[in-house]
Motif scaffolding. Structure first.
Motif, PDB file in Angstrom:
ATOM      1  N   TYR A  62       2.430 -10.360  32.240  1.00  0.00           N
ATOM      2  CA  TYR A  62       3.704  -9.897  31.689  1.00  0.00           C
ATOM      3  C   TYR A  62       3.723  -8.387  31.643  1.00  0.00           C
ATOM      4  O   TYR A  62       2.694  -7.722  31.688  1.00  0.00           O
ATOM      5  CB  TYR A  62       3.942 -10.495  30.302  1.00  0.00           C
ATOM      6  N   THR A  65       9.935 -12.771  32.314  1.00  0.00           N
ATOM      7  CA  THR A  65       8.650 -13.291  32.777  1.00  0.00           C
ATOM      8  C   THR A  65       8.206 -12.596  34.054  1.00  0.00           C
ATOM      9  O   THR A  65       7.175 -12.938  34.603  1.00  0.00           O
ATOM     10  CB  THR A  65       8.739 -14.797  33.038  1.00  0.00           C
ATOM     11  N   THR A  97      13.791 -22.178  23.302  1.00  0.00           N
ATOM     12  CA  THR A  97      12.654 -22.248  24.221  1.00  0.00           C
ATOM     13  C   THR A  97      13.108 -22.636  25.618  1.00  0.00           C
ATOM     14  O   THR A  97      13.983 -23.504  25.778  1.00  0.00           O
ATOM     15  CB  THR A  97      11.624 -23.255  23.702  1.00  0.00           C
ATOM     16  N   ASP A 133       6.056 -20.657  33.641  1.00  0.00           N
ATOM     17  CA  ASP A 133       6.071 -19.950  32.351  1.00  0.00           C
ATOM     18  C   ASP A 133       6.777 -20.790  31.294  1.00  0.00           C
ATOM     19  O   ASP A 133       7.731 -21.502  31.591  1.00  0.00           O
ATOM     20  CB  ASP A 133       6.812 -18.614  32.474  1.00  0.00           C
ATOM     21  N   VAL A 171       8.498 -19.925  27.536  1.00  0.00           N
ATOM     22  CA  VAL A 171       8.867 -18.832  26.651  1.00  0.00           C
ATOM     23  C   VAL A 171       9.498 -19.419  25.392  1.00  0.00           C
ATOM     24  O   VAL A 171      10.467 -20.183  25.485  1.00  0.00           O
ATOM     25  CB  VAL A 171       9.857 -17.866  27.325  1.00  0.00           C
ATOM     26  N   LYS A 188       4.896 -16.417  24.653  1.00  0.00           N
ATOM     27  CA  LYS A 188       5.126 -16.934  26.001  1.00  0.00           C
ATOM     28  C   LYS A 188       3.790 -17.004  26.712  1.00  0.00           C
ATOM     29  O   LYS A 188       2.882 -16.214  26.447  1.00  0.00           O
ATOM     30  CB  LYS A 188       6.110 -16.071  26.784  1.00  0.00           C
TER      31      LYS A 188
END
Lengths: 538, 639
Positions: free
Chosen positions: B290, B206, B579, B567, B569, B547
């Motif tokens: 990102y 991230t 996750t 974040d 993801v 994400k």
């Protein structure tokens, strides 16, 4: 970019750059190398003039003092916040070294097609940087390029360093091309008024405490207290009262990589150590300066590691360093520095190279060189040392100012001693029962004189005596070095040195050999070394 | 500075013997050299400062946030190939009067020595010597009878040196705990490099870990042509504890840039040499929130030509094409992969990239930009397939597949292909901020060994290992899409008054990316792979991963701001337990409202799922556990 400076060398001898700002008072400006102009009082009450410092500027090359008593200088700053300035400075030393020995001296018989005389490059002499035997007599290759961009408040600094020139290598040693080495920002905040000077360094850089030279690492190229090479921050605050200046400095450093267990130590990775864990160094320093002549410093450095990747059963290690030093700028009477340092290590095997004590590499280096391999990194070192430099030209010309553009004789005396306490009951030469690690006292001292007779010519002599074990003189040796120094002018920023050194080796004088370098009692050191080296700085 | 050899023909041959007789020096027509040497100190200030905060400016073409642990290994620099023997020096008779063709600037040729202490300047007749100067490049003569006059002073009014750069340096450590403690061991441990799940170029990354990247860019030239050089590293040596080969890129980019004078409404720019180009950036000054490009990043040695044609006062047409090859081609056979050579693999073929792009830009209060991209990366190299005619093996010895390399069958290596079709679009409003979106469709066929083009999923190897699975052998497809929005609340609130960013502000940067993969794990290298998973059980086939994140930076004082980033993801739509979330508050310090530097103190916290794990990574966590906390002190500056 190139600042033509008056040499300061009569009182400080060989050097590779220090920057002490006369303007901002922080570390890193141009130093007017005219200590004979320094008055006993500051310009105005409460104002800070030329600052004392407790550490060597990060941009100073990591080499010993140059022969001949000259001081390179760089590190100019922008004058205003609005002015962005690019600066490019550098330092290079490129030597050709030749060690001379004979086959018969090494207990060999010359065969057909072989001469008795053998020539070695690099010379086989006890002068490795990481060892106590290091004197710095044998010049080594070093090149540093400093790039900076910034204004009077913030400056970005990047250095590129190489310790070998590829063109002269017979095989590729990747670790000698360090590449981009230092990357840091320098901040000079301006609090209201002129009573407080602040400096903040953030990024990857090195700090050195215990530099015996006025602007460099001294004759031995060895910070007496410690060298910290890592990424982190260093904050310095200075304030003054009348003739007094007070310095407070603190820092926190870490590293950026760690060798995993799958890495095999080898030449190409500079012998990575998977057994060293993530190491942090926190340090604090205080200093008091008086009338720009006297600086007294107190230092505390703590390095520690608590990392489970250095071995499941490896205990967490630490090294504490307590030190004090005094620096005297005596005007026409020269420059004097002395320091005492107490290093206490506990299970320091896991400490990495972020911290360097007497040029060793972390805890394992301290073990290999001082505490003994069976100590597991536990033990202590009591170290003291100093250096005194004097320019006779400046002394005898007083009260007339000595500009450095005339004949001069520069004298220097220097010494270093350390006493080791360790639980390792072994010895350096176990077969002989000599060189016990515990209770060992290691001592070295030397004198040097340089006579500049012409604007382009100087002659120098140096004598060193080294005893790795004062109780066993056979390990000791002496070195007598004579030099011819050529340069383009009295105050030029270049020199070529032609040098001959004779080593009076003891019967047990030991050198390191192989990769990784290890002490080998069977190797007979060279007794003579001839060098020709060129140096320049800008 | 260029000169021309005197066209004396046979006389030149005779003069070629001159060095044998006592040394000579090539004499070219005296250049139009200005007296004295120009100072290289002159610099040109960099253009507009990018905004501070998340997604801070990434220099064009430079990979942002390079690896912090696992290496972007490049082989150790290869010594230059042995240069052909330098042709004997030829000497033209000292002309009694200058006869050279006109110098580029049109000024009269030198009549006498005008360079005091000229030193070694090729073609300068005042120099006498018996050897070639050490600064002369170790290459043969250039084609065309030209004498490269490196080292000669250039006309100050035309040539300038520019130095720009970017440095990002971090003190960062993750915090973990020992499962069991022994004597003199603390339960809390610190790991450098950090052992979180975040990793450069991985979808799980991230960008929370700031990492290191240093770029020193040097340019020297005139308004038409410039030489450009970049020194890069993701691992400055000072704070390292061992030498990581490949982490010092040294000279990473080296290229000429031609800015061809406009021909009517047509402007053209060309680059030739070693460089990067990136497509599919959805951030205003970088790749977005990102770090993976939504279309592709192309790197190697080759050419790139871009043209811009103004169709109307507000509409421009953009066209671009490029062709590249690997920097050093195929690695020689017999090279044994080891850490010492960056695990170099002689099984990687020489690969090529060709690409074509077209776009439109409409300027106005809102500037719209839309581009289409077509890129192809391929290899057709017979040397990577093991040869039965090896001198080490008897004739007729069969060649076998290496069973440890699941991605490729060394006994039969088909041509590799990777194709990307993509688009990106953006809307940049002077008040309401910047919106970027992009997408790409990636198809690969036996693409595992390809290098030179990094798609959203990376080059051939990471694309195979992380997106299609090793059994797929580099055959599959990837759909990628992303969106990014950046806005300044201060600018919005102050509208219609202009906002110069010299006051309190809240900058928000939000974005999301997703990738969807299909593969055919049944066939690898043209043959059915024994033991390959059927599609329904393949964890990579028909897998969606996405994400999204939001970053906000509130700057109240000129010297300090508060930021926070969140974040989420989702590495796999097939396994919700993977996750995880990331929360990263930070303090940002700088010297003024608009500056070129920041100091950031950051804390990162990962909230892992029960099955969160690294993605085909080199991260090896003790006890198999990842650290979930990070502390970092980061400094960066650009100029």
């Amino acid at each position: 970019m190139r600042d033509r400076m008056k040499t300061r060398g009569w009182t400080s001898a060989l050097a590779a750059v220090l920057v002490v700002s006369a303007l901002a008072g922080g570390l890193g400006g141009v130093r007017r190398a005219r200590a004979d102009e320094a008055k006993g009082t500051v310009d105005a009450p409460g104002e800070l003039a030329i600052d004392p410092a407790v550490s060597l500027d990060p941009s100073t090359p990591q080499v010993a003092a140059l022969p001949g008593g000259v001081t390179p200088a760089y590190g100019q700053r922008s004058l205003s916040e609005g002015e962005w300035r690019f600066d490019f400075h550098g330092f290079l030393t490129a030597p050709l070294n030749m060690g001379i020995n004979t086959r018969t001296a090494q207990h060999m018989t010359p065969g057909p097609g072989q001469t008795n005389l053998v020539l070695h490059a690099p010379p086989v002499v006890p002068d490795d940087l990481e060892t106590f035997s290091h004197t710095g007599v044998t010049p080594t290759t070093y090149a540093q390029l400093n790039f900076s961009e910034g204004n009077s408040v913030v400056t970005g600094n990047v250095s590129i360093v190489a310790k070998q020139a590829n063109v002269s290598e017979s095989f590729l040693e990747p670790a000698d091309q360090l590449g981009v080495t230092d990357v840091y920002l320098t901040f000079l905040p301006r609090p209201a008024g002129n009573k407080l000077h602040l400096q903040l360094l953030v990024g990857a850089f090195t700090t050195r405490y215990g530099a015996t030279g006025e602007y460099d690492e001294g004759r031995y190229g060895t910070p007496l207290i410690a060298r910290i090479s890592g990424v982190g921050e260093l904050a310095t605050a200075k304030t003054g009262y009348k003739d007094w200046t007070f310095i407070f400095e603190e820092g926190l450093h870490g590293q950026t990589n760690k060798a995993s267990s799958s890495v095999t130590p080898d030449v190409w990775n500079n012998f990575a150590d998977p057994g060293a864990g993530s190491t942090f160094v926190a340090h604090a320093h205080v200093g008091v300066g008086y009338a720009r002549r006297l600086t007294v410093g107190g230092h505390f450095i703590r390095a520690w590691s608590q990392d489970d990747r250095d071995g499941e059963n490896e205990p967490d290690g630490r090294i504490n360093i307590f030190a004090g030093d005094v620096r005297l700028g005596l005007g026409r009477f020269g420059h004097f520095y002395a320091a005492y340092s107490y290093t206490s290590a506990l299970q320091a095997r896991s400490l990495s190279r972020v911290l360097s004590v007497l040029n060793t590499q972390g805890g394992p280096g301290l073990m290999n060189e001082y505490l003994g391999p069976q100590s597991n990194g536990t033990g202590s070192l009591s170290t003291f040392g100093g250096q005194y430099d004097l320019s006779l030209g400046k002394l005898v010309s007083y009260p007339v100012a000595f500009s450095g553009d005339g004949p001069d004789l520069v004298l220097s005396a220097f010494a270093l001693q350390t006493h080791v306490t360790t639980p390792d009951t072994g010895s350096f030469a176990p077969a002989l029962g000599l060189g016990a690690f515990n209770g060992a006292t290691k001592r070295k001292f030397g004198v040097e004189g340089t006579y500049s007779m012409l604007s382009w010519l100087a002659a120098s002599m140096r004598f060193d005596r080294v005893d790795p074990f004062t109780s066993d003189k056979d390990f000791g040796f002496s070195v007598l070095t004579s030099r011819i120094i050529l340069h383009s002018d009295w105050q030029s920023t270049d020199q070529v040195v032609i040098q001959y050194a004779h080593w009076f080796n003891g019967t047990l004088t030991t050198v390191r050999d192989g990769e990784p370098p290890m002490y080998d009692l069977s190797v007979v050191p060279d007794s003579d070394v001839v060098s020709i080296s060129a140096s320049m700085w800008w | 500075m260029l000169g021309r050899m005197h066209p004396f023909g046979p006389l030149a041959f005779a003069l070629a013997l001159a060095p044998v007789l006592g040394g000579a020096r090539v004499l070219a027509a005296a250049p139009d050299a200005a007296a004295g040497a120009p100072s290289p100190a002159g610099t040109t200030p960099t253009p507009a400062t990018p905004p501070t905060g998340a997604g801070a400016a990434i220099p064009p073409g430079a990979p942002p946030n390079p690896p912090t642990g696992a290496s972007e290994i490049t082989p150790a620099p290869v010594p230059p190939a042995a240069s052909p023997p330098v042709a004997p020096q030829t000497v033209a008779p000292a002309p009694t009067a200058p006869t050279a063709s006109a110098s580029p600037s049109g000024a009269a040729p030198l009549q006498a020595d005008e360079l005091p202490n000229a030193g070694y300047v090729p073609g300068y007749r005042a120099y006498q010597g018996l050897s070639l100067g050490p600064s002369a490049p170790r290459v043969g003569a250039l084609p065309g009878g030209l004498t490269a006059g490196f080292g000669a002073p250039m006309p100050l009014t035309q040539w300038s040196f520019k130095w720009s750069g970017f440095l990002n340096d971090s003190f960062q450590s993750s915090i973990g705990r020992r499962m069991t403690t022994g004597p003199d061991q603390t339960s809390t441990v610190f790991h450098i490099p950090p052992m979180t799940v975040d990793e450069y170029a991985s979808f799980l990354g991230t960008g929370t870990m700031p990492g290191q990247w240093i770029a020193l860019n040097m340019s020297y030239g005139n308004p038409i042509v410039s030489a450009n050089l970049a020194l890069n590293t993701w691992n400055p040596t000072e704070p390292t504890t061992y030498y990581q080969i490949g982490s010092q890129n040294f000279v990473n980019d080296a290229y000429l840039r031609f800015d061809i004078p406009a021909m009517g409404e047509l402007k053209t720019r060309a680059m030739v040499g070693y460089f990067y180009t990136t497509y599919g950036a959805i951030g205003q000054y970088g790749l977005g929130i990102y770090t993976n490009p939504l279309v592709a990043l192309v790197r190697g040695v080759g050419e790139n030509v871009a043209g811009e044609y103004r169709l109307t006062p507000t509409v421009r047409l953009l066209l671009e094409e490029g062709f590249m090859g690997n920097r050093n081609g195929k690695i020689p056979d017999g090279t044994i992969a080891s850490a010492g050579n960056g695990s170099t693999n002689p099984g990687l073929p020489a690969a090529w990239v060709a690409h074509l792009h077209a776009g439109l830009v409409r300027e106005g209060t809102t500037t719209f930009k839309a581009q289409l991209h077509l890129l192809t990366n391929w290899a057709q190299d017979d040397r990577v397939q093991c040869q039965n005619a090896s001198t080490l093996a008897p004739a007729g010895t069969p060649c076998f597949d290496n069973p440890t390399t699941h991605e490729i069958n060394e006994s039969y290596v088909p041509n590799a292909h990777l194709t990307v079709v993509g688009f990106d679009a953006s809307a940049n409003h002077t008040t309401y901020g910047y919106l970027g979106l992009a997408g790409s469709y990636v198809t690969g066929k036996s693409a595992y060994p390809l290098r030179g083009m990094a798609t959203f999923g990376g080059e051939g190897q990471p694309l195979t290992d992380r997106w299609w699975g090793t059994q797929a052998g580099g055959t599959g497809s990837l759909y990628a899409a992303g969106i990014n929005y950046t806005a300044s609340l201060g600018r919005i609130l102050s509208a219609p008054l202009p906002f110069r960013s010299d006051g309190p502000d809240l900058i928000v940067n939000a974005g999301a990316v997703l990738g969807y993969t299909t593969d055919d794990a049944q066939t690898v290298g043209g043959a059915t792979t024994p033991g390959a998973l059927p599609s329904s059980l393949d964890p990579f086939n028909h897998r969606l991963r996405y994400k999204l994140g939001v970053d906000a930076l509130y700057t109240y004082w000129s010297w300090m701001g508060f930021g926070v980033r969140v974040d989420r993801v989702t590495p796999s739509s097939k396994d919700a337990a993977q996750t995880f979330y990331v929360l990263a508050p930070r303090l940002v310090f700088k010297t003024n409202w608009m500056t070129r530097e920041t100091i950031t103190l950051l804390y990162g916290k990962w909230f892992y799922g029960s099955n969160t794990h690294p993605d085909a990574s080199s991260i090896v966590a003790p006890d198999g556990r990842l650290d979930d906390q990070l502390i970092a002190l980061n400094v960066n500056m650009w100029w």
